[in-house]
Scaffold this motif. Structure first.
Motif, PDB file in Angstrom:
ATOM      1  N   ARG A   1      29.138  34.460  36.789  1.00 31.68           N
ATOM      2  CA  ARG A   1      29.450  36.092  37.271  1.00 31.68           C
ATOM      3  C   ARG A   1      28.703  37.023  36.355  1.00 31.68           C
ATOM      4  O   ARG A   1      28.051  37.928  36.907  1.00 31.68           O
ATOM      5  CB  ARG A   1      30.990  36.274  36.780  1.00 31.68           C
ATOM      6  CG  ARG A   1      31.450  37.416  37.253  1.00 31.68           C
ATOM      7  CD  ARG A   1      32.932  37.629  36.486  1.00 31.68           C
ATOM      8  NE  ARG A   1      33.909  36.645  37.021  1.00 31.68           N
ATOM      9  CZ  ARG A   1      34.547  35.961  36.154  1.00 31.68           C
ATOM     10  NH1 ARG A   1      34.176  35.942  34.678  1.00 31.68           N
ATOM     11  NH2 ARG A   1      35.381  34.737  36.637  1.00 31.68           N
TER      12      ARG A   1
ATOM     13  N   VAL B   1      31.378  48.162  41.316  1.00 34.66           N
ATOM     14  CA  VAL B   1      31.936  46.998  41.962  1.00 34.66           C
ATOM     15  C   VAL B   1      33.346  47.355  42.188  1.00 34.66           C
ATOM     16  O   VAL B   1      34.453  47.538  41.489  1.00 34.66           O
ATOM     17  CB  VAL B   1      31.920  45.769  41.000  1.00 34.66           C
ATOM     18  CG1 VAL B   1      32.390  44.625  41.783  1.00 34.66           C
ATOM     19  CG2 VAL B   1      30.269  45.407  40.952  1.00 34.66           C
TER      20      VAL B   1
ATOM     21  N   ALA C   1      34.478  42.215  43.712  1.00 33.22           N
ATOM     22  CA  ALA C   1      34.763  40.960  42.930  1.00 33.22           C
ATOM     23  C   ALA C   1      36.027  40.776  42.630  1.00 33.22           C
ATOM     24  O   ALA C   1      36.961  41.710  42.333  1.00 33.22           O
ATOM     25  CB  ALA C   1      33.766  40.875  41.724  1.00 33.22           C
TER      26      ALA C   1
ATOM     27  N   VAL D   1      29.120  39.616  48.225  1.00 32.20           N
ATOM     28  CA  VAL D   1      27.777  39.944  47.970  1.00 32.20           C
ATOM     29  C   VAL D   1      27.159  40.452  49.279  1.00 32.20           C
ATOM     30  O   VAL D   1      27.710  40.029  50.282  1.00 32.20           O
ATOM     31  CB  VAL D   1      26.704  39.017  47.262  1.00 32.20           C
ATOM     32  CG1 VAL D   1      27.428  38.813  45.976  1.00 32.20           C
ATOM     33  CG2 VAL D   1      26.669  37.652  48.133  1.00 32.20           C
TER      34      VAL D   1
ATOM     35  N   VAL E   1      26.287  43.054  44.339  1.00 35.38           N
ATOM     36  CA  VAL E   1      27.612  42.742  44.379  1.00 35.38           C
ATOM     37  C   VAL E   1      28.483  43.886  44.885  1.00 35.38           C
ATOM     38  O   VAL E   1      28.429  44.990  44.267  1.00 35.38           O
ATOM     39  CB  VAL E   1      27.941  42.124  42.999  1.00 35.38           C
ATOM     40  CG1 VAL E   1      29.579  41.781  42.876  1.00 35.38           C
ATOM     41  CG2 VAL E   1      27.228  41.046  42.545  1.00 35.38           C
TER      42      VAL E   1
ATOM     43  N   LEU F   1      33.155  36.274  44.229  1.00 34.91           N
ATOM     44  CA  LEU F   1      32.143  37.761  44.445  1.00 34.91           C
ATOM     45  C   LEU F   1      31.719  37.903  45.925  1.00 34.91           C
ATOM     46  O   LEU F   1      31.747  36.864  46.465  1.00 34.91           O
ATOM     47  CB  LEU F   1      30.925  37.331  43.716  1.00 34.91           C
ATOM     48  CG  LEU F   1      31.031  37.205  42.161  1.00 34.91           C
ATOM     49  CD1 LEU F   1      29.585  36.996  41.537  1.00 34.91           C
ATOM     50  CD2 LEU F   1      31.771  38.173  41.453  1.00 34.91           C
TER      51      LEU F   1
END
Length: 518
Positions: free
Chosen positions: A443, A49, A457, A464, A454, A462
């Motif tokens: 989350r 992420v 973030a 996505v 995801v 977030l």
């Protein structure tokens, strides 16, 4: 002023890291190994992420100025060395920061949960150490172009013994309309004095620890100003970073950098709980101006270096009070704001510790970190070891080792010589599941069920990738939004990220925005 609301709390712990078999190996490399190995072992594979800097303002000061380096949010390659980042299924962030593996706990609305989720960080770091060892035993490196990582040691402390200090920061939501000068001046005497309860203990005096002696706090000798925006130099008793990570019109985030990293459950519960109650009192209009110190910065080290707790701090009005006497005034003025069962339990613990410290500081060695460590040091002194012997620094370090098999703290626990407040099973559960009453629930559940979707973030959103052409930003601005009560049933029933997005749109639970790709 917004009073009587939940006091949302979070912690950020930068852990010490070393590789005894290869002491010259860069901690940037080993920290990256740690986070990436944990990520891969949890099933994220090569998907990492990216941290979204869009809402980051670390150089904005509550006093009204901004030293921002960028007019545009930077985009940092998530695969760069030293950039590894993962959100954990308990809602926490685990990443590399300044050559340290850092655990930022999920947001919770009370001091007890803050203590539990802080301890969960130790459990997660131990899982990461095991993951690194597992990959290395297969002669497999999780980092392209680098050999497998040697065995790791992780320490929950704040000094490297070479003049550097790293943080164990606390975060508390407070009402934005509270005058910051009032807040700061009310907190300064409290922060100077609370170290006699929540200090982690340290062998060595001065930033480099080159003067023989033992002191109460690991951070004390690194505090150089009353009020400052900096966190890595010119550190202040009060930090002025204006980065609320929530609705900035209503809330501020008190970023506390003066505290130590604690192993003791009691020290941590007191650290979070005492501070939260003092904030409650300040927001309710309680006046602490009569406790203002004449020389606050100098007093931080003076209090830390006085193991008898007899040092008298000079107040602006000419009075001289000990740290325990100052804390006693705070305790009396905040008592009526302890309304929950856990807050009343906190007051009882506060009273117990204060009474024991006043009688004999070492009588708290079964409760507090600094006195537990001092008792160990004294036991070696009786065997003829002087405080300037290098073995004493090793004892200091081994106390903060998070490995239950080698940690002196855990050895005390196993021998019944250190009080714990929760079981290891409870801590392990907190490492795996998010709190239910904050946005961290959403989350954590998203990472657990839809982590592959995801893309990026931060604390407030977030990003996505659903089946739509453009990514979607899901706002998580409100700390008390997207809780289990609000969103739990939707997440339980959803089997795809598209179903999550559609459910959020139907419920109107938060805002969604399509992001244009380039």
């Amino acid at each position: 002023m917004l009073v009587g609301m939940d006091r949302f709390i979070g912690a950020e712990t930068e852990y010490g890291i070393s590789t005894p078999s290869n002491p010259v190996l860069s901690p940037i490399v080993t920290s990256t190994h740690t986070v990436v190995a944990y990520s891969i072992a949890r099933g994220f594979g090569e998907h990492r992420v990216r941290w979204d800097y869009e809402q980051e303002t670390p150089l904005r000061d509550i006093r009204g100025f901004d030293l921002r380096r960028y007019h545009q949010a930077p985009v940092v390659d998530p695969f760069s060395m030293g950039v590894a980042n993962v959100f954990v299924s308990n809602g926490a962030r685990f990443y590399v920061d300044h050559a340290h593996p850092e655990y930022s706990s999920p947001e919770v609305n009370n001091a007890w949960d803050a203590m539990v989720y802080d301890a969960a960080g130790d459990h997660i770091l131990m899982q990461a150490v095991s993951d690194v060892a597992s990959f290395s035993s297969q002669d497999h490196s999780v980092l392209d172009g680098h050999p497998p990582c040697p065995p790791l040691k992780i320490y929950k402390n704040n000094v490297d013994g070479k003049g550097a200090s790293y943080g164990a920061h606390e975060n508390y939501r407070y009402a934005r309309d509270l005058d910051f000068d009032v807040l700061a001046q009310a907190l300064i005497p409290f922060f100077v004095c609370r170290q006699v309860i929540i200090g982690a203990g340290r062998v060595g005096l001065g930033q480099h620890g080159d003067k023989p002696g033992f002191q109460i706090s690991q951070r004390a000798d690194y505090i150089e100003q009353e009020i400052s925006l900096e966190t890595t130099l010119n550190r202040g008793i009060i930090n002025t970073r204006d980065e609320p990570h929530t609705n900035a019109d209503n809330w501020g985030r008190l970023h506390v950098i003066i505290g130590d990293a604690n192993m003791s459950h009691s020290s941590n519960f007191l650290k979070f709980g005492m501070t939260a109650l003092v904030l409650d009192a300040i927001e309710a209009g309680v006046d602490f101006s009569d406790l203002r110190l004449a020389h606050a910065v100098a007093e931080v080290s003076r209090v830390s270096h006085d193991l008898t707790l007899s040092h008298k701090l000079e107040l602006v009005d000419g009075r001289r009070l000990s740290a325990l006497e100052v804390l006693g005034v705070y305790r009396d003025r905040v008592a009526k704001y302890a309304t929950t069962a856990k807050e009343r339990e906190l007051l009882e613990l506060w009273d117990e510790v204060m009474q024991l410290l006043a009688t004999d500081p070492l009588s708290t060695s079964h409760i507090l970190d600094w006195t537990a460590k001092l008792a160990l040091i004294r036991s070696f002194e009786t065997r003829g070891l002087s405080i300037d012997n290098p073995k004493m620094q090793l004892i200091d370090l081994q106390y903060s080792d998070i490995d239950p098999a080698r940690s002196l703290y855990h050895a005390l626990v196993n021998k019944g010589r250190m009080r714990t407040l929760v079981s290891q099973e409870t801590i392990a559960q907190a490492a795996a599941t998010p709190p239910t009453n904050s946005r961290a629930f959403f989350r954590g559940q998203m990472m657990e069920k839809f982590g592959e979707a995801v893309l990026a973030a931060n604390w407030e959103s977030l990003i996505v990738q659903a089946s739509h052409e453009d990514p979607i930003r899901i706002a998580t601005t409100e700390l008390d939004g997207l809780t289990q009560e609000v969103i739990g049933e939707l997440l339980d029933k959803a089997s795809t990220i598209d179903e999550v997005i559609a459910g959020l749109e139907r419920a109107g639970a938060t805002s969604l925005a399509k992001l244009k790709t380039t």
